[in-house]
Design a protein around this motif. Structure first.
Motif, PDB file in Angstrom:
ATOM      1  N   ALA A   1       0.716  -0.984   0.048  1.00  0.00           N
ATOM      2  CA  ALA A   1      -0.180  -0.075   0.024  1.00  0.00           C
ATOM      3  C   ALA A   1       0.796   1.142   0.002  1.00  0.00           C
ATOM      4  CB  ALA A   1      -1.007   0.029   1.210  1.00  0.00           C
ATOM      5  N   VAL A   2       0.249   2.289  -0.280  1.00  0.00           N
ATOM      6  CA  VAL A   2       1.079   3.623  -0.205  1.00  0.00           C
ATOM      7  C   VAL A   2       0.614   4.367   1.014  1.00  0.00           C
ATOM      8  CG1 VAL A   2       1.586   5.814  -1.417  1.00  0.00           C
ATOM      9  CG2 VAL A   2       1.192   3.728  -2.655  1.00  0.00           C
ATOM     10  N   SER A   3       1.529   4.665   1.917  1.00  0.00           N
ATOM     11  CA  SER A   3       1.622   5.548   3.243  1.00  0.00           C
ATOM     12  C   SER A   3       1.971   7.175   2.752  1.00  0.00           C
ATOM     13  CB  SER A   3       1.979   4.877   4.033  1.00  0.00           C
ATOM     14  OG  SER A   3       1.889   5.731   5.500  1.00  0.00           O
ATOM     15  N   GLU A   4       1.308   7.671   3.218  1.00  0.00           N
ATOM     16  CA  GLU A   4       1.659   9.292   3.283  1.00  0.00           C
ATOM     17  C   GLU A   4       1.727   9.939   4.497  1.00  0.00           C
ATOM     18  OE1 GLU A   4      -0.086  11.717   0.183  1.00  0.00           O
ATOM     19  OE2 GLU A   4      -0.844  10.045  -0.890  1.00  0.00           O
ATOM     20  N   GLY A   5       2.159   9.352   5.495  1.00  0.00           N
ATOM     21  CA  GLY A   5       2.164   9.846   6.793  1.00  0.00           C
ATOM     22  C   GLY A   5       3.323  10.675   7.138  1.00  0.00           C
ATOM     23  N   GLY A   6       3.364  11.595   8.013  1.00  0.00           N
ATOM     24  CA  GLY A   6       4.553  12.416   8.431  1.00  0.00           C
ATOM     25  C   GLY A   6       5.220  13.290   7.372  1.00  0.00           C
ATOM     26  N   LYS A   7       6.364  13.643   7.741  1.00  0.00           N
ATOM     27  CA  LYS A   7       7.050  14.668   6.587  1.00  0.00           C
ATOM     28  C   LYS A   7       7.866  13.809   5.667  1.00  0.00           C
ATOM     29  CE  LYS A   7       7.821  17.985  10.481  1.00  0.00           C
ATOM     30  NZ  LYS A   7       8.692  18.727  10.937  1.00  0.00           N
TER      31      LYS A   7
END
Length: 129
Positions: free
Chosen positions: A104-110
């Motif tokens: 999956a693709v995660s877009e968390g944080g910086k």
């Protein structure tokens, strides 16, 4: 798939070398859509492919390619390479439909977007209703 600009079904590459797989699943990446009644929600990625005369479609906020690969795996499509096209141009390739199904693709944080191991959404209601 009418109007698309990529090969719709698993194809045999013209330059297949001895020992390589002889087919690939071709995935069409569709333009993202906004899935929010107020118009301020996240964009949802969309993908579509056809294997064995059956069309598969997927939508996801965390990787439509991963989601369509999960659908292909659940439908019993054998493992093999895949190629994803956007507007008729090669965008991504992979060696394994089944391996991509576990991502999956995660877009968390910086850190920005990154590939992560997929985890099924937890059952919030505690039953099979």
């Amino acid at each position: 798939m009418d109007g698309s600009t990529f090969p719709a079904q698993a194809q045999t590459p013209a330059s297949a070398k001895t020992g390589e797989r002889e087919w690939a699943v071709y995935i069409e990446l569709l333009p993202p859509v906004l899935r929010s009644p107020t118009g301020g929600g996240p964009l949802v990625e969309r993908a579509r492919c056809e294997v064995g005369g059956i069309t598969y479609e997927a939508e996801s906020k965390s990787g439509a390619i991963c989601e369509i690969c999960r659908g292909l795996m659940a439908a019993g499509v054998p493992d093999g390479p895949w190629r994803a096209y956007r507007d008729g141009k090669l965008a991504l390739i992979g060696r394994s439909v089944h391996r991509m199904a576990g991502m999956a693709v995660s877009e968390g944080g910086k850190s920005g977007p990154k590939w992560v191991k997929w985890r099924p959404f937890p059952d919030r209601f505690g039953g099979d209703e």
